[in-house]
Design a protein around this motif. Structure first.
Motif, PDB file in Angstrom:
ATOM      1  N   ALA A  81     -17.140  20.592  -3.738  1.00 42.47           N
ATOM      2  CA  ALA A  81     -17.959  20.546  -4.581  1.00 42.47           C
ATOM      3  C   ALA A  81     -17.607  20.645  -6.174  1.00 42.47           C
ATOM      4  O   ALA A  81     -17.815  19.569  -6.708  1.00 42.47           O
ATOM      5  N   TRP A  82     -16.549  21.150  -6.412  1.00 36.05           N
ATOM      6  CA  TRP A  82     -15.911  21.188  -7.760  1.00 36.05           C
ATOM      7  C   TRP A  82     -15.238  19.751  -7.941  1.00 36.05           C
ATOM      8  O   TRP A  82     -15.254  19.290  -9.005  1.00 36.05           O
ATOM      9  N   ASP A  94     -20.081  39.777  -1.748  1.00 33.61           N
ATOM     10  CA  ASP A  94     -18.690  39.136  -0.930  1.00 33.61           C
ATOM     11  C   ASP A  94     -18.756  37.519  -1.246  1.00 33.61           C
ATOM     12  O   ASP A  94     -17.520  37.194  -1.388  1.00 33.61           O
ATOM     13  N   VAL A  95     -19.796  37.002  -1.364  1.00 32.40           N
ATOM     14  CA  VAL A  95     -19.571  35.690  -1.639  1.00 32.40           C
ATOM     15  C   VAL A  95     -19.518  35.280  -3.136  1.00 32.40           C
ATOM     16  O   VAL A  95     -18.684  34.319  -3.478  1.00 32.40           O
ATOM     17  N   GLU A  96     -20.102  36.074  -3.931  1.00 33.85           N
ATOM     18  CA  GLU A  96     -19.518  35.977  -5.412  1.00 33.85           C
ATOM     19  C   GLU A  96     -17.934  36.251  -5.545  1.00 33.85           C
ATOM     20  O   GLU A  96     -17.638  35.545  -6.628  1.00 33.85           O
ATOM     21  N   THR A  97     -17.323  37.218  -4.880  1.00 34.48           N
ATOM     22  CA  THR A  97     -16.037  37.164  -5.085  1.00 34.48           C
ATOM     23  C   THR A  97     -15.073  35.980  -4.373  1.00 34.48           C
ATOM     24  O   THR A  97     -14.218  35.514  -4.963  1.00 34.48           O
ATOM     25  N   THR A  98     -15.903  35.506  -3.446  1.00 35.85           N
ATOM     26  CA  THR A  98     -15.211  34.164  -2.987  1.00 35.85           C
ATOM     27  C   THR A  98     -15.686  32.890  -3.747  1.00 35.85           C
ATOM     28  O   THR A  98     -14.666  31.831  -3.624  1.00 35.85           O
ATOM     29  N   ALA A  99     -16.484  32.908  -4.562  1.00 36.46           N
ATOM     30  CA  ALA A  99     -17.144  31.929  -5.281  1.00 36.46           C
ATOM     31  C   ALA A  99     -16.964  32.061  -6.842  1.00 36.46           C
ATOM     32  O   ALA A  99     -18.027  32.246  -7.374  1.00 36.46           O
ATOM     33  N   PRO A 100     -15.865  32.297  -7.709  1.00 34.66           N
ATOM     34  CA  PRO A 100     -15.859  32.635  -8.927  1.00 34.66           C
ATOM     35  C   PRO A 100     -16.387  31.664  -9.648  1.00 34.66           C
ATOM     36  O   PRO A 100     -16.044  30.439  -9.359  1.00 34.66           O
ATOM     37  N   VAL A 131     -11.503  26.916  -6.938  1.00 35.42           N
ATOM     38  CA  VAL A 131     -11.846  27.993  -5.995  1.00 35.42           C
ATOM     39  C   VAL A 131     -11.130  29.041  -6.024  1.00 35.42           C
ATOM     40  O   VAL A 131     -11.888  30.405  -5.938  1.00 35.42           O
ATOM     41  N   PHE A 132      -9.706  29.002  -6.232  1.00 32.65           N
ATOM     42  CA  PHE A 132      -8.908  30.098  -6.149  1.00 32.65           C
ATOM     43  C   PHE A 132      -8.279  30.206  -7.568  1.00 32.65           C
ATOM     44  O   PHE A 132      -7.136  30.231  -7.579  1.00 32.65           O
ATOM     45  N   ALA A 133      -9.326  30.278  -8.413  1.00 31.42           N
ATOM     46  CA  ALA A 133      -8.637  30.362  -9.735  1.00 31.42           C
ATOM     47  C   ALA A 133      -7.895  31.481 -10.424  1.00 31.42           C
ATOM     48  O   ALA A 133      -6.915  31.367 -10.996  1.00 31.42           O
ATOM     49  N   GLU A 134      -8.303  32.698  -9.588  1.00 32.26           N
ATOM     50  CA  GLU A 134      -7.315  33.796  -9.623  1.00 32.26           C
ATOM     51  C   GLU A 134      -5.854  33.764  -9.284  1.00 32.26           C
ATOM     52  O   GLU A 134      -5.063  34.200 -10.032  1.00 32.26           O
ATOM     53  N   ILE A 135      -5.752  33.074  -8.340  1.00 32.75           N
ATOM     54  CA  ILE A 135      -4.478  32.754  -7.861  1.00 32.75           C
ATOM     55  C   ILE A 135      -3.603  31.798  -8.463  1.00 32.75           C
ATOM     56  O   ILE A 135      -2.420  32.218  -8.951  1.00 32.75           O
ATOM     57  N   SER A 160      -6.348  31.588   2.919  1.00 33.17           N
ATOM     58  CA  SER A 160      -7.057  30.421   2.806  1.00 33.17           C
ATOM     59  C   SER A 160      -6.590  29.298   1.683  1.00 33.17           C
ATOM     60  O   SER A 160      -6.722  28.303   2.032  1.00 33.17           O
ATOM     61  N   TYR A 161      -5.994  30.106   0.710  1.00 27.56           N
ATOM     62  CA  TYR A 161      -5.579  29.234  -0.431  1.00 27.56           C
ATOM     63  C   TYR A 161      -4.514  28.307   0.271  1.00 27.56           C
ATOM     64  O   TYR A 161      -4.364  27.178   0.104  1.00 27.56           O
ATOM     65  N   ARG A 162      -3.614  28.933   0.705  1.00 24.27           N
ATOM     66  CA  ARG A 162      -2.514  28.155   1.516  1.00 24.27           C
ATOM     67  C   ARG A 162      -2.994  27.124   2.450  1.00 24.27           C
ATOM     68  O   ARG A 162      -2.215  25.864   2.442  1.00 24.27           O
TER      69      ARG A 162
END
Length: 370
Positions: free
Chosen positions: A146-147, A175-181, A282-286, A324-326
């Motif tokens: 989507a992004w 849980d989903v909000e944490t998964t979807a920043p 999706v993994f902006a924090e990483i 998941s990111y990897r």
């Protein structure tokens, strides 16, 4: 603010195609084709080389023979704006206007082909059923696509009425909000109407595509947004919460509150297609942690000074998120490598280098043993 009748804004707002998303930008894009006597239209359905196109004079059936490209990502798709013949039998689509956004997935993990699911979309609504256990990895996969499409993702947790208590529902949303920043998450029940008005307000005046697996409640949700039973609905299996493909084609429908909705068939597979930027978002924090690593090319494996591994050790980064990111990065790299010779060569060089380092380590170990 008011516009004079002669202004482009007023012209586009009063255009017969305005309910389908026509604006001054599309009017400007279409100018050269208007000079040729062609009609503007938006594709509302595609079926085996033909499509239904809504034009200023109504919906017409048109053949896509003149716009059959070698690139599968340039085929006519639901949501496209096109130029069509003003008359004739059959009519033909003569050209596609440049797309603003496009939602694309990989057709198969073993093939280097992409499939476009919807074009010129503002919101990508990812329907996730609460009738079964949440699959956070699948949500992350949908979000990456989507992004990458250029649309704004929106996660809708359907069948909220099946969650027995408000506290449990709140935990699931968290849980989903944490998964979807950076993504709005809504709990919705088409059965009770919970959250439907909020979702309607969010997508009003825009083009939205509804995505999700079979049994996610997409057709039921579409009917709730449309205010009538337009889409056929089938019951899901009680064993696993899965459903059959009620929707078999992608259809563009006008919403009563303004804007349009593209409903899609349930997706069994959601393969990434050149979605590197989407994965990063999706993994902006990483990605932010990676900027603090000692080495700019850190693989976050065993390197000293790795900020990602430090966050993993102190518990601020869940191991599931990193894995998941990897996984998505590896998958996306494989897909891109199938069509990018330079990247294939880089991957092979990396493999050879790692192989040589591994052999050297083994030889050194054998020498110590002796």
């Amino acid at each position: 603010m008011s516009f004079s009748p002669a202004s482009p804004e007023a012209s586009s707002a009063s255009h017969p195609l305005a309910p389908y998303g026509w604006d001054e930008g599309w009017e400007a894009e279409f100018t050269p084709y208007a000079a040729q006597g062609l009609l503007p239209g938006r594709v509302v359905r595609v079926d085996r080389g033909q499509c239904d196109v809504v034009t200023p004079g109504g919906t017409v059936r048109a053949d896509t023979e003149f716009v059959v490209p070698r690139d599968p990502l340039k085929v006519v798709c639901t949501g496209d704006w096109v130029a069509v013949d003003p008359g004739g039998d059959p009519r033909y689509v003569r050209t596609l206007l440049p797309r603003r956004t496009a939602f694309v997935r990989s057709t198969s993990s073993k093939r280097s082909e992409g499939q476009i699911l919807a074009a010129n979309v503002d919101h990508a609504i990812i329907a996730v059923p609460l009738a079964v256990e949440l699959d956070l990895g699948r949500i992350e996969r949908f979000l990456a696509l989507a992004w990458e499409s250029g649309a704004q993702p929106l996660v809708v947790l359907t069948k909220a009425d099946l969650v027995p208590d408000a506290t449990g529902l709140s935990y699931l949303v968290d849980d989903v909000e944490t998964t979807a920043p950076g993504v709005q998450v809504l709990a919705v029940s088409a059965a009770t109407g919970e959250g439907v008005d909020v979702l309607s307000a969010v997508v009003s005046g825009s083009t939205s595509v509804l995505l999700g697996i079979s049994g996610a409640g997409k057709s039921t949700l579409a009917n709730a947004l449309l205010g009538e039973d337009v889409m056929e609905v089938q019951a899901t299996r009680e064993v696993d919460g899965k459903g059959r493909h009620t929707t078999t084609t992608r259809n563009l429908l006008v919403l009563p509150g303004g804007g349009v909705l593209i409903d899609t068939p349930g997706l069994r597979g959601v393969g990434l297609w050149d979605a590197g930027q989407g994965v990063g978002q999706v993994f902006a924090e990483i990605e932010e942690l990676a900027e603090e690593c000692r080495f700019h090319d850190c693989a976050h494996g065993s390197e000293p000074g790795c900020a990602v591994l430090a966050a993993l050790e102190d518990g601020s980064l869940p191991e599931r998120r990193l894995e998941s990111y990897r996984k998505l990065l590896r998958e996306n790299q494989r897909i891109v490598a199938k069509t990018d010779a330079r990247l294939r060569a880089e991957i092979r060089r990396d493999w050879r280098l790692k192989g040589a380092e591994g052999r050297a380590a083994m030889e050194a170990k054998r020498g110590r043993i002796r």
